[in-house]
Design an enzyme around this catalytic site. Structure first.
Site, PDB file in Angstrom:
ATOM      1  N   GLY A  73     -32.979  18.645  -9.004  1.00  0.00           N
ATOM      2  CA  GLY A  73     -33.829  19.784  -8.675  1.00  0.00           C
ATOM      3  C   GLY A  73     -35.297  19.411  -8.624  1.00  0.00           C
ATOM      4  O   GLY A  73     -35.690  18.426  -8.004  1.00  0.00           O
TER       5      GLY A  73
ATOM      6  N   ASP B 145     -26.973  28.513  -5.426  1.00  0.00           N
ATOM      7  CA  ASP B 145     -27.222  27.985  -6.760  1.00  0.00           C
ATOM      8  C   ASP B 145     -27.927  29.005  -7.650  1.00  0.00           C
ATOM      9  O   ASP B 145     -27.688  29.040  -8.862  1.00  0.00           O
ATOM     10  CB  ASP B 145     -28.061  26.711  -6.669  1.00  0.00           C
ATOM     11  CG  ASP B 145     -27.298  25.563  -6.021  1.00  0.00           C
ATOM     12  OD1 ASP B 145     -26.052  25.609  -6.022  1.00  0.00           O
ATOM     13  OD2 ASP B 145     -27.938  24.626  -5.523  1.00  0.00           O
TER      14      ASP B 145
END
Length: 271
Positions: free
Chosen positions: A180, A69
């Site tokens: 997140g 990511d």
């Protein structure tokens, strides 16, 4: 889709990712594509640039990222236009933003050239302060007090509302970033297609839940000097009392997807 001009970008400092990038470049060159690589990846027949920023003005049909990511976030920040990105998980941890693995690459290219793909546009956010606009973020912008020995008072304004409280910091996350840091602090998971932002306080003195607001202008000021952190990769500074403005970025992040999935990031988290 005609893959005439393609950029291939690997994870920084990963030999595994660089090897995978070289393999991908050779596959694309065999299909007569013009391929750009970013140093240190170098393949005969490809056009190498020294830095990701050198591709900002290139008219690309596709960018392929090989990493996790962090690589995806870096590439979206480095490419200014709406170039679609095919994300390949190579050496990443969970690869929440990834679409395929290397084993699936050949099939993916066949599917893309046959026109069987989906364009997935995601909201990005951008912060500005003191007349300067900072690099955009796909996941989140984190405002954090610089002085760790004193709790700061943070004022947050959105639409006609104001929230003011002592806290360590505040996160403004996109729907993509809802899985997140905001999520780790108790924030909600949002569908990636929503046009909203999440305001998540960090360690408020009095319990304050995350607030989901329209993706319009948010203004934040802090009673101490603070850091402005974009996607945990770029850090800028703001002084005492300066207003930090956060708003939706003018261009979205564009993913190339091979199949339609709902709440795809939740499935990557094991839900």
């Amino acid at each position: 889709m005609k893959l005439q001009r393609v950029a291939v970008i690997s994870k920084v400092g990963s030999a595994e990712s660089e090897k995978a990038a070289s393999d991908v470049v050779k596959k694309l060159l065999a299909k007569k594509s013009t391929v750009y690589t970013v140093s240190p990846v170098e393949v005969k027949g490809a056009l190498q640039v020294e830095a990701l920023e050198d591709l900002k003005k290139a008219r690309l049909d596709l960018a392929v990222t090989l990493g996790g990511d962090g690589t995806t976030l870096r590439v979206f920040r480095g490419l200014e236009n709406e170039t679609p990105i095919l994300t390949v998980n190579v050496g990443g941890n969970r690869g929440i933003l990834s679409e395929i693995t290397m084993d699936e690459f050949d099939g993916a290219i066949s599917q893309i050239t046959a026109g069987r793909f989906i364009i997935d546009r995601r909201t990005r956010v951008v912060a500005s302060c003191g007349g300067k606009e900072f690099p955009p973020a796909l996941n989140e912008i984190y405002i954090s007090r610089t002085n760790l020995t004193k709790t700061s008072e943070i004022e947050i304004k959105f639409q006609n509302d104001t929230v003011k409280q002592k806290m360590d910091g505040v996160i403004v996350a996109t729907p993509s970033g809802s899985t997140g840091h905001s999520f780790s602090l108790g924030g909600p998971i949002l569908h990636e297609s929503l046009n909203v932002l999440i305001i998540t306080p960090v360690a408020p003195v009095y319990r304050l839940e995350s607030i989901v607001v329209p993706d319009e202008k948010i203004e934040i000021s802090c009673s101490h000097d603070c850091s402005i952190v974009m996607d945990a990769q770029v850090v800028k500074s703001a002084g005492y009392g300066e207003t930090i403005t956060i708003k939706r970025h003018k261009t979205p992040a564009v993913f190339l997807r091979l199949k339609k999935r709902g709440l795809r990031q939740m499935s990557k988290l094991g839900f």
